[in-house]
Design an enzyme around this catalytic site. Structure first.
Site, PDB file in Angstrom:
ATOM      1  CE1 TYR B 293       1.801   2.934  -0.349  1.00 35.72           C
ATOM      2  CE2 TYR B 293       1.372   0.972  -1.652  1.00 35.72           C
ATOM      3  CZ  TYR B 293       1.054   1.797  -0.592  1.00 35.72           C
ATOM      4  OH  TYR B 293      -0.002   1.479   0.210  1.00 35.72           O
ATOM      5  CE1 TYR B 343      -4.995   3.523   0.937  1.00 38.64           C
ATOM      6  CE2 TYR B 343      -3.040   3.498  -0.456  1.00 38.64           C
ATOM      7  CZ  TYR B 343      -3.621   3.412   0.803  1.00 38.64           C
ATOM      8  OH  TYR B 343      -2.840   3.218   1.914  1.00 38.64           O
TER       9      TYR B 343
END
Lengths: 79, 394
Positions: B293, B343
């Site tokens: 992440y 994203y």
């Protein structure tokens, strides 16, 4: 409380996230660790951005923004 | 069925167009993503008996979004439904929840989906347009109380404070952050689906990019994208009978450390590194690649440290060594990640892991692609999840 402490962390905001700060950027936001051990968020005043370091000694100043609202801010402690 | 290494698998992946896409709202992208994942798996809507949703910030009535999603798709007779939100840790948490439910016999075929549509078209009415103030993610620029009074607004501000502490404690520099950005852009330049595929990035370019909130430059911060990503989770046996090579779940865990990240300078990976790897029967040396992440370059460095790929505070030099870049010893975020590809919160790293394990990576395909490590992160290093995937059954 003495109103004295050191800078625990800081940022310098360049992006305008709210129109109210359009004239302020770039401005520093700091987390100050007070002598008493508490940490608080604030701004640094009376300093150039390049002089800001983690650990620098600061003292509180009270910014009387309006008759109703006063915000504590911090400035470098005079050596 | 026991919940153990290899018992369940991802049988389908659906990724919509990403970035500045405006033909639908978040619910529409979620439906598109699930339909694409079902087609990928060779399944129909009628095969789905579980729906898990992680709603992005633009969802209306996000709290019960899975109900709206079920109705939008005309799904009937579901045995599992939930709207989950741990921020960026949710994608893996949804897959874990689906796998547990399947292993427990509650359901057989679960769609897990994330979608968001924060970006409004350039000529939208002013009320819907997110203008320059707040950049491309105005909804992330939340502020309240004294924080707002001091101009401490949004997630960028909070992570920037943590970054400064990391620099102070460990000597991490902007060169180190830049190394992460540059490496991931190199991967994105090999990924035709990446939003920044066409734009190279040097370390000089990184340093010259405008400051957002020091110590973060523009390229320290992830993209904002409209779109959706979905996966279909089933039993390993069922997945083997379907259209694509199964991607097996070998290990998974959540870790939410609490405390003050400014103090601890750690992610929940320190909690999951033992449990997830134990479930998978592996150590970090068995990992062929990482999809971590990357809401910020900082997050990648800290996660590498917390998994133990380098010592505490060593993430910067590790990235600067080229280890995570094409040709490196630990390829990381091989599609470009959230920094350079798209994203979709926790589904960004999940999707790239699946692509690599299946051999669908094209110009960026890794030769060593047996076992991948995926991380999720939410809030201010508040939530974390780990997923270990393999193209091998056991």
């Amino acid at each position: 409380m003495t109103g004295r402490g050191t800078v625990f962390s800081y940022t310098v905001v360049h992006q305008v996230y709210h129109p109210g700060f359009a004239d302020a950027v770039p401005y520093p936001v700091v987390i100050v660790e007070l002598e008493e051990g508490v940490r608080m968020l604030s701004n640094l005043v009376d300093t150039s951005l390049a002089d800001i370091t983690v650990g620098m000694a600061v003292e509180v100043v009270f910014d009387k923004i309006t008759p109703e609202v006063t915000l504590p801010r911090f400035r470098p402690t005079s050596p | 069925m026991e919940f153990r290494k290899g018992a369940t698998a991802i049988a389908g992946l659906g990724v919509t167009a990403q970035g500045k896409v405006y033909h639908a709202r978040a619910l529409g992208y979620a439906v598109e993503a699930i339909e694409a994942a079902l087609a990928d798996a060779g399944l129909n809507r009628s095969d789905v008996d579980g729906v898990l949703l992680n709603p992005g910030l633009s969802w209306r009535d996000g709290g019960m979004g899975s109900l709206h999603l079920q109705q939008a798709m005309g799904l009937t007779d579901l045995r599992l439904s939930a709207t989950m939100n741990l921020g960026g840790a949710t994608a893996i948490a949804m897959i874990q929840h689906a796998a547990l439910a399947i292993a427990a016999g509650l359901c057989s075929t679960v769609a897990c989906v994330f979608s968001d549509a924060l970006l409004a078209p350039p000529r939208a009415p002013a009320a819907r347009r997110n203008d320059g103030a707040g950049g491309s993610g105005a909804r992330y620029a939340f502020a309240s109380g004294l924080d707002a009074a001091y101009g401490h607004i949004g997630m960028n501000a909070r992570y920037a404070m943590v970054a400064r502490r990391h620099m102070h404690r460990y000597g991490t520099t902007n060169d180190h952050f830049g190394a992460v950005a540059v490496a991931q852009r190199q991967w994105a330049n090999r990924n035709p689906a990446a939003q920044l595929h066409d734009t190279p990035l040097t370390l000089d370019d990184y340093h010259r990019s405008r400051w957002i909130i020091e110590p973060f430059h523009l390229f320290d911060c992830c993209l904002v994208s409209n779109g959706g990503v979905a996966v279909i989770v089933t039993s390993a046996e069922r997945a083997r009978a379907l259209r694509r090579p199964p991607v097996y779940l070998w290990g998974t865990a959540q870790g939410h450390p609490g405390g003050d990240p400014l103090e601890t300078l750690r992610t929940g990976a320190v909690l999951t590194r033992e449990s997830a790897f134990r479930m998978a029967g592996l150590t970090t040396s068995d990992i062929d690649f990482c999809q971590l992440y990357d809401c910020y370059t900082l997050t990648v460095l800290m996660t590498l440290e917390d998994y133990g790929f380098c010592e505490a505070g060593g993430g910067g030099p590790f990235a600067a060594s080229g280890a995570t870049a094409p040709g490196g010893t630990l390829p990381t975020n091989t599609g470009g990640g959230q920094l350079s590809s798209f994203y979709m919160w926790g589904m960004t790293p999940v999707s790239e892991a699946i692509i690599q394990l299946r051999g669908d990576g094209g110009d960026r395909q890794l030769q060593k692609n047996e076992i991948g490590l995926v991380s999720g992160n939410g809030g201010l290093l508040s939530t974390h999840s780990t997923l270990i995937l393999s193209r091998l059954a056991s």
